[in-house]
Design a protein around this motif. Structure first.
Motif: not given
Length: 314
Positions: A258-264
């Motif tokens: 999984d690659i996620s946006n840190v802020q959202t």
């Protein structure tokens, strides 16, 4: 599968083969030009990786350990010095240009974790007996040892080198001052053991992966949890921030990274994989992600491969 956004539209994937058994650890050097892999086959290898992962990679074999190379890390200030931790109780320092071992020390137990202090002066090593050893890199001798009464998993310094983290089997993160190793905080982070930790390269956050299948994101200055990432369904084995601190990769026995946006907290991409992952690490200069796991080939033997996936910049 999450729809690819931003830099995750143009992908190029390259497989590296060389190890005879499964790869436990992958790590980039400080300039992002070399990638090291440590394996159950008792060797480490250093690969020269072109930008975007294209081209044929030359590799150098680091031979000498008599047990599995469970983790390795590069000197943060020197692009050709690498340290390896092995079940054979030794920690070794290698010159990645020649493949020669330049320093070696035997410790008291089977080593499973290793990390450099950001200024390159000290190395911390954790073993299966929950003992922490700090090595002076110049003399390559232990300067501090501490045995803990609880299960210690991964270890890390913050970007300043003044704070030291231990993830524990109790679901806590122990925060110590450095070099005194005095306790500062016990963070009740997860409902199950905390397995892995990653430090945001900008020093704002750290992320913790747990057996409860969650990744928690913590504010470094406040020592407070700001969000959790919930996409994985199995114990989280490995986490890594990209070079801008914008994205976080996490992996487990789920058949994707999984690659996620840190802020959202939102997933921006998922990389399918064929087996449980042991190690993911972003390149320190660009959006290249190296990953290695328990891949099996068609004969059900350990394949000893790892992969690098590149993402075109947005």
């Amino acid at each position: 599968m999450a729809e690819a956004v931003g830099p995750f539209k143009g992908l190029h994937n390259k497989e590296y083969q060389g190890h005879k058994k499964k790869v436990h650890s992958v790590a980039w050097n400080c300039t992002g030009t070399k990638l090291a892999s440590g394996s159950v086959d008792q060797t480490a290898r250093v690969w020269h990786v072109e930008s975007h992962g294209h081209g044929k990679a030359k590799d150098i074999e680091l031979k000498g350990h008599s047990d599995s190379v469970d983790q390795l890390c590069w000197d943060p200030k020197h692009a050709d010095l690498i340290a390896t931790a092995s079940g054979d109780k030794t920690v070794r320092l290698w010159d990645a240009r020649s493949g020669k071992c330049t320093q070696q020390v035997e410790l008291s137990g089977e080593n499973i974790n290793i990390t450099f202090k950001p200024d390159g002066t000290h190395i911390a090593v954790g073993n299966r007996d929950d003992e922490l050893t700090i090595l002076d890199v110049r003399k390559f001798k232990p300067i501090h040892k501490r045995k803990f009464s609880y299960e210690v998993n991964e270890i890390a310094w913050d970007t300043t080198g003044e704070i030291f983290f231990l993830t524990t089997g109790n679901g806590t993160v122990e925060v110590l001052s450095y070099p005194s190793l005095k306790a500062l905080h016990t963070l009740v982070a997860h409902t199950a053991g905390c397995y892995c930790i990653a430090i945001d390269p900008l020093g704002r956050y750290f992320a913790v992966g747990s057996a409860d299948a969650l990744v928690s994101l913590w504010d470094m200055s406040e020592m407070l949890c700001v969000r959790t990432f919930t996409k994985l369904e199995w114990p989280v084995r490995t986490v890594s921030f990209n070079h801008t601190g914008e994205y976080i990769a996490s992996a487990s026995e789920d058949l994707f990274i999984d690659i996620s946006n840190v802020q959202t907290g939102r997933t921006v991409h998922q990389i399918p994989c064929r087996a449980a992952m042991n190690s993911v690490e972003w390149n320190p200069k660009c959006n290249l992600l190296a990953y290695a796991g328990d891949d099996k080939n068609k004969y059900q033997a350990d394949e000893g491969v790892f992969r690098v996936i590149g993402f075109d910049s947005a």
